[in-house]
Design a protein around this motif. Structure first.
Motif, PDB file in Angstrom:
ATOM      1  N   LEU A  77      37.417  42.246  45.219  1.00  0.00           N
ATOM      2  CA  LEU A  77      36.821  43.282  44.759  1.00  0.00           C
ATOM      3  C   LEU A  77      35.257  42.667  44.105  1.00  0.00           C
ATOM      4  O   LEU A  77      35.245  41.391  43.829  1.00  0.00           O
ATOM      5  CB  LEU A  77      37.296  43.958  43.653  1.00  0.00           C
ATOM      6  N   SER A  78      34.248  43.590  43.992  1.00  0.00           N
ATOM      7  CA  SER A  78      32.941  43.040  43.616  1.00  0.00           C
ATOM      8  C   SER A  78      32.846  43.401  42.171  1.00  0.00           C
ATOM      9  O   SER A  78      33.388  44.503  41.915  1.00  0.00           O
ATOM     10  CB  SER A  78      31.692  43.467  44.475  1.00  0.00           C
ATOM     11  N   ALA A  79      31.831  42.836  41.520  1.00  0.00           N
ATOM     12  CA  ALA A  79      31.756  43.358  40.170  1.00  0.00           C
ATOM     13  C   ALA A  79      31.273  44.773  40.125  1.00  0.00           C
ATOM     14  O   ALA A  79      31.828  45.873  39.395  1.00  0.00           O
ATOM     15  CB  ALA A  79      30.716  42.745  39.527  1.00  0.00           C
ATOM     16  N   ARG A  80      30.518  45.185  41.003  1.00  0.00           N
ATOM     17  CA  ARG A  80      30.187  46.760  41.183  1.00  0.00           C
ATOM     18  C   ARG A  80      31.290  47.637  41.534  1.00  0.00           C
ATOM     19  O   ARG A  80      31.306  48.682  40.580  1.00  0.00           O
ATOM     20  CB  ARG A  80      29.081  46.775  42.220  1.00  0.00           C
ATOM     21  N   GLU A  81      32.302  47.096  42.355  1.00  0.00           N
ATOM     22  CA  GLU A  81      33.350  47.883  42.934  1.00  0.00           C
ATOM     23  C   GLU A  81      34.202  48.291  41.500  1.00  0.00           C
ATOM     24  O   GLU A  81      34.767  49.217  41.280  1.00  0.00           O
ATOM     25  CB  GLU A  81      34.149  47.330  43.699  1.00  0.00           C
ATOM     26  N   VAL A  82      34.333  47.143  40.785  1.00  0.00           N
ATOM     27  CA  VAL A  82      35.170  47.226  39.529  1.00  0.00           C
ATOM     28  C   VAL A  82      34.555  48.262  38.419  1.00  0.00           C
ATOM     29  O   VAL A  82      35.340  49.173  37.904  1.00  0.00           O
ATOM     30  CB  VAL A  82      35.247  45.833  38.992  1.00  0.00           C
ATOM     31  N   THR A  83      33.116  47.967  38.122  1.00  0.00           N
ATOM     32  CA  THR A  83      32.496  48.925  37.224  1.00  0.00           C
ATOM     33  C   THR A  83      32.664  50.687  37.915  1.00  0.00           C
ATOM     34  O   THR A  83      32.917  51.353  36.921  1.00  0.00           O
ATOM     35  CB  THR A  83      30.952  48.690  37.530  1.00  0.00           C
ATOM     36  N   GLU A  84      32.592  50.708  39.156  1.00  0.00           N
ATOM     37  CA  GLU A  84      32.535  52.175  39.744  1.00  0.00           C
ATOM     38  C   GLU A  84      34.030  52.718  39.378  1.00  0.00           C
ATOM     39  O   GLU A  84      34.242  53.744  39.079  1.00  0.00           O
ATOM     40  CB  GLU A  84      32.212  52.215  40.948  1.00  0.00           C
ATOM     41  N   ARG A  85      34.952  51.581  39.669  1.00  0.00           N
ATOM     42  CA  ARG A  85      36.410  52.331  39.948  1.00  0.00           C
ATOM     43  C   ARG A  85      36.894  52.725  38.403  1.00  0.00           C
ATOM     44  O   ARG A  85      37.614  53.590  38.156  1.00  0.00           O
ATOM     45  CB  ARG A  85      37.292  51.232  40.412  1.00  0.00           C
ATOM     46  N   LEU A  86      36.454  51.582  37.644  1.00  0.00           N
ATOM     47  CA  LEU A  86      36.936  51.945  36.128  1.00  0.00           C
ATOM     48  C   LEU A  86      36.124  52.665  35.304  1.00  0.00           C
ATOM     49  O   LEU A  86      36.258  53.206  34.143  1.00  0.00           O
ATOM     50  CB  LEU A  86      37.082  50.446  35.580  1.00  0.00           C
ATOM     51  N   ASP A  87      34.926  52.984  35.710  1.00  0.00           N
ATOM     52  CA  ASP A  87      33.860  53.726  35.172  1.00  0.00           C
ATOM     53  C   ASP A  87      33.656  53.274  33.685  1.00  0.00           C
ATOM     54  O   ASP A  87      33.430  53.854  32.474  1.00  0.00           O
ATOM     55  CB  ASP A  87      34.179  55.342  34.796  1.00  0.00           C
ATOM     56  N   LEU A  88      33.253  51.922  33.770  1.00  0.00           N
ATOM     57  CA  LEU A  88      33.006  51.014  32.540  1.00  0.00           C
ATOM     58  C   LEU A  88      31.595  50.789  32.435  1.00  0.00           C
ATOM     59  O   LEU A  88      30.667  50.451  33.816  1.00  0.00           O
ATOM     60  CB  LEU A  88      33.903  49.974  32.468  1.00  0.00           C
ATOM     61  N   PRO A  89      31.028  50.334  31.416  1.00  0.00           N
ATOM     62  CA  PRO A  89      29.529  49.742  31.482  1.00  0.00           C
ATOM     63  C   PRO A  89      29.342  48.411  32.034  1.00  0.00           C
ATOM     64  O   PRO A  89      30.499  47.733  32.015  1.00  0.00           O
ATOM     65  CB  PRO A  89      29.345  49.714  29.946  1.00  0.00           C
ATOM     66  N   ARG A  90      28.462  48.100  32.673  1.00  0.00           N
ATOM     67  CA  ARG A  90      28.346  46.934  33.653  1.00  0.00           C
ATOM     68  C   ARG A  90      28.328  45.700  32.643  1.00  0.00           C
ATOM     69  O   ARG A  90      29.030  44.755  33.209  1.00  0.00           O
ATOM     70  CB  ARG A  90      26.938  46.902  34.323  1.00  0.00           C
ATOM     71  N   THR A  91      27.771  45.605  31.382  1.00  0.00           N
ATOM     72  CA  THR A  91      27.696  44.559  30.519  1.00  0.00           C
ATOM     73  C   THR A  91      29.593  44.146  29.984  1.00  0.00           C
ATOM     74  O   THR A  91      29.982  42.994  30.066  1.00  0.00           O
ATOM     75  CB  THR A  91      27.189  44.775  29.377  1.00  0.00           C
ATOM     76  N   THR A  92      30.356  45.426  30.065  1.00  0.00           N
ATOM     77  CA  THR A  92      31.592  45.352  29.558  1.00  0.00           C
ATOM     78  C   THR A  92      32.297  44.571  30.592  1.00  0.00           C
ATOM     79  O   THR A  92      33.438  43.659  30.436  1.00  0.00           O
ATOM     80  CB  THR A  92      32.226  46.691  29.061  1.00  0.00           C
ATOM     81  N   VAL A  93      32.262  44.994  31.974  1.00  0.00           N
ATOM     82  CA  VAL A  93      32.786  44.511  33.189  1.00  0.00           C
ATOM     83  C   VAL A  93      32.579  42.955  33.319  1.00  0.00           C
ATOM     84  O   VAL A  93      33.474  42.077  33.373  1.00  0.00           O
ATOM     85  CB  VAL A  93      32.523  45.246  34.383  1.00  0.00           C
ATOM     86  N   HIS A  94      31.031  42.734  33.086  1.00  0.00           N
ATOM     87  CA  HIS A  94      30.803  41.417  33.117  1.00  0.00           C
ATOM     88  C   HIS A  94      31.445  40.320  32.150  1.00  0.00           C
ATOM     89  O   HIS A  94      31.825  39.342  32.588  1.00  0.00           O
ATOM     90  CB  HIS A  94      28.997  41.254  33.130  1.00  0.00           C
ATOM     91  N   GLU A  95      31.612  40.883  30.999  1.00  0.00           N
ATOM     92  CA  GLU A  95      32.098  39.979  29.955  1.00  0.00           C
ATOM     93  C   GLU A  95      33.615  39.676  30.352  1.00  0.00           C
ATOM     94  O   GLU A  95      34.093  38.787  30.086  1.00  0.00           O
ATOM     95  CB  GLU A  95      31.980  40.686  28.488  1.00  0.00           C
ATOM     96  N   LEU A  96      34.341  40.996  30.766  1.00  0.00           N
ATOM     97  CA  LEU A  96      35.756  40.811  31.150  1.00  0.00           C
ATOM     98  C   LEU A  96      35.928  39.945  32.243  1.00  0.00           C
ATOM     99  O   LEU A  96      36.835  39.017  32.346  1.00  0.00           O
ATOM    100  CB  LEU A  96      36.346  42.248  31.192  1.00  0.00           C
ATOM    101  N   LEU A  97      35.247  39.911  33.238  1.00  0.00           N
ATOM    102  CA  LEU A  97      35.087  39.338  34.514  1.00  0.00           C
ATOM    103  C   LEU A  97      35.246  37.657  34.230  1.00  0.00           C
ATOM    104  O   LEU A  97      35.980  36.921  34.628  1.00  0.00           O
ATOM    105  CB  LEU A  97      34.151  39.775  35.562  1.00  0.00           C
ATOM    106  N   VAL A  98      34.088  37.370  33.408  1.00  0.00           N
ATOM    107  CA  VAL A  98      33.750  35.878  33.079  1.00  0.00           C
ATOM    108  C   VAL A  98      35.032  35.482  32.396  1.00  0.00           C
ATOM    109  O   VAL A  98      35.385  34.361  32.611  1.00  0.00           O
ATOM    110  CB  VAL A  98      32.549  35.907  32.362  1.00  0.00           C
TER     111      VAL A  98
END
Length: 256
Positions: A24-45
């Motif tokens: 999955l890409s970061a964008r797909e994760v963001t869209e699927r979970l409907d979360l802010p991009r910054t939150t997804v980025h921090e969690l992925l890191v």
């Protein structure tokens, strides 16, 4: 009362997305979970830092599951107790049909019964935990034989002539192979008086966390209670019971 931690919930939500997709890409994760991009980025890191996710080589914004999740899953799978889980599920199936329910495994050319829950009827199936029967004469055995690859099945059939428990038993190897192809295609097997002329039985396979057929579950009833509606009714019930036990063992069906 203890409170759940939102960040942990979100991290687990991310990991569970990979149950359906290998990458999955970061964008797909963001869209699927409907979360802010910054939150997804921090969690992925964070998940990458701990090894629970790894970055796909050459694709810095795509991720796949990491080795620690495999290690955790393997540790969980290794602690599962087939007999314990089977006892619980077979009790439920037996309560639904009030007939004998068994779970068995393959041992060479035989099946060995691990679990039995009997019916409440006066006329019952004569069987016991630990009993061993020729696999090809039983519904559970046919399921387990059908799950073998060609070399493994050849090895079983090479052990000697196929025993005959009743006149209905399949004793010809090529006929058995053809029958097992049908069992494999249908995902269910029947014993129509092949191990006991007075009994009828249907069975379905039980899979482990890796998708391997490791056991079989059956519903058995004497012919005096075997009506024209019984095959369809008991087949549906044993399929459901086997699926429930498979889920208890960690098997997850894939959605398309």
């Amino acid at each position: 009362m203890a409170r759940v931690v939102p960040a942990v919930i979100r991290a687990l939500d991310i990991l569970e997305l990979f149950l359906d997709r290998p990458e999955l890409s970061a964008r797909e994760v963001t869209e699927r979970l409907d979360l802010p991009r910054t939150t997804v980025h921090e969690l992925l890191v964070t998940l990458v830092e701990r090894g629970y996710l790894i970055v796909v080589p050459g694709q810095p914004v795509r991720y796949r599951l990491g080795m620690p999740l495999f290690q955790l899953g393997s540790a969980f799978a290794g602690r599962l107790d087939l007999v314990r889980e089977a006892q619980s599920v077979t009790r439920d199936v037996a309560a639904a049909c009030d007939e004998a329910v068994h779970v068995a495994v393959l041992d060479g050319a035989d099946v060995v019964y691990l679990v039995k829950v009997d019916s409440t009827h006066p006329v019952r199936m004569v069987s016991a935990v630990g009993r061993r029967l020729p696999a090809h004469c039983t519904a559970v055995g046919k399921i387990l034989l059908a799950a073998l690859d060609r070399p493994a099945l050849d090895g079983v059939l090479a052990k000697g002539p196929l025993a005959s428990m009743t006149p209905a038993s399949i004793t010809d190897a090529e006929r058995l192979r053809a029958h097992l192809e049908q069992v494999r295609a249908e995902g269910v097997a029947a014993d129509v008086g092949e191990s006991d002329t007075a009994m009828r039985c249907v069975a379905a396979g039980v899979r482990d966390h890796a998708g391997r057929v490791v056991a079989a579950m059956s519903v058995s009833a004497p012919i005096i209670r075997w009506t024209p509606q019984s095959p369809e009714k008991w087949t549906a019930l044993v399929r459901e019971g086997a699926a429930t036990l498979s889920a208890r063992l960690g098997y997850r069906t894939t959605s398309h």
